[in-house]
Design a protein around this motif. Structure first.
Motif, PDB file in Angstrom:
ATOM      1  N   MET A   1       0.817  -1.191   0.127  1.00 52.64           N
ATOM      2  CA  MET A   1       0.019   0.042  -0.189  1.00 52.64           C
ATOM      3  C   MET A   1       1.059   1.302   0.008  1.00 52.64           C
ATOM      4  O   MET A   1       1.696   1.417   0.977  1.00 52.64           O
ATOM      5  CB  MET A   1      -0.897   0.042   1.266  1.00 52.64           C
ATOM      6  CG  MET A   1      -1.526   1.241   1.537  1.00 52.64           C
ATOM      7  SD  MET A   1      -2.466   1.056   3.147  1.00 52.64           S
ATOM      8  CE  MET A   1      -1.753   2.074   4.129  1.00 52.64           C
ATOM      9  N   PRO A   2       0.928   2.074  -0.916  1.00 53.94           N
ATOM     10  CA  PRO A   2       1.581   3.425  -0.837  1.00 53.94           C
ATOM     11  C   PRO A   2       1.163   4.343  -0.283  1.00 53.94           C
ATOM     12  O   PRO A   2      -0.361   4.526   0.005  1.00 53.94           O
ATOM     13  CB  PRO A   2       1.708   3.711  -2.562  1.00 53.94           C
ATOM     14  CG  PRO A   2       0.226   3.274  -2.958  1.00 53.94           C
ATOM     15  CD  PRO A   2      -0.108   1.796  -2.246  1.00 53.94           C
ATOM     16  N   TYR A   3       1.751   5.164   0.450  1.00 57.24           N
ATOM     17  CA  TYR A   3       1.494   6.338   1.364  1.00 57.24           C
ATOM     18  C   TYR A   3       1.603   7.575   0.652  1.00 57.24           C
ATOM     19  O   TYR A   3       2.654   7.850  -0.171  1.00 57.24           O
ATOM     20  CB  TYR A   3       2.413   5.967   2.739  1.00 57.24           C
ATOM     21  CG  TYR A   3       2.037   4.989   3.420  1.00 57.24           C
ATOM     22  CD1 TYR A   3       2.857   3.860   3.380  1.00 57.24           C
ATOM     23  CD2 TYR A   3       0.880   4.830   4.150  1.00 57.24           C
ATOM     24  CE1 TYR A   3       2.715   2.724   4.127  1.00 57.24           C
ATOM     25  CE2 TYR A   3       0.679   3.573   4.947  1.00 57.24           C
ATOM     26  CZ  TYR A   3       1.619   2.642   4.917  1.00 57.24           C
ATOM     27  OH  TYR A   3       1.423   1.551   5.919  1.00 57.24           O
ATOM     28  N   SER A   4       0.631   8.430   1.083  1.00 58.14           N
ATOM     29  CA  SER A   4       0.669   9.950   0.311  1.00 58.14           C
ATOM     30  C   SER A   4       1.845  10.910   0.962  1.00 58.14           C
ATOM     31  O   SER A   4       2.155  11.796   0.551  1.00 58.14           O
ATOM     32  CB  SER A   4      -0.632  10.499   0.615  1.00 58.14           C
ATOM     33  OG  SER A   4      -0.899  10.770   1.868  1.00 58.14           O
ATOM     34  N   SER A   5       2.289  10.319   2.248  1.00 60.39           N
ATOM     35  CA  SER A   5       3.241  11.021   2.589  1.00 60.39           C
ATOM     36  C   SER A   5       3.846  10.209   3.886  1.00 60.39           C
ATOM     37  O   SER A   5       3.297   9.063   4.301  1.00 60.39           O
ATOM     38  CB  SER A   5       2.655  12.227   3.761  1.00 60.39           C
ATOM     39  OG  SER A   5       1.937  11.689   4.754  1.00 60.39           O
TER      40      SER A   5
END
Length: 83
Positions: free
Chosen positions: A1-5
């Motif tokens: 899961m990629p994180y936005s920050s």
């Protein structure tokens, strides 16, 4: 899961109990590296050093073992640290 920050990553690790916040002052000259090495070798959680000596910002070392565990970030082991 990629994180936005990075903040979103830290919050997710905390929510899934894969993060330990170190509030005591730690010296970036070898002390933090040694703490991180020992926790890493023991299969421990991600660490967030909130009070780094002579630094105006926290330190979040992200060198971790690869894992495909759900909820992991860059391979942070999902098992709870018992030490």
């Amino acid at each position: 899961m990629p994180y936005s920050s990075m903040h979103a990553c830290v919050l997710d690790l905390e929510r899934t109990q894969q993060l330990v916040r170190i509030r005591e002052q730690a010296d970036p000259d070898l002390e933090i590296a040694e703490i991180h090495r020992r926790v890493y070798e023991a299969g421990g959680p991600a660490l967030l050093f909130e009070n780094v000596k002579e630094a105006p910002f926290p330190l979040f070392p992200i060198f971790t073992e690869r894992s495909s565990a759900p909820g992991s970030f860059s391979g942070i082991r999902s098992k709870k640290y018992s030490g």
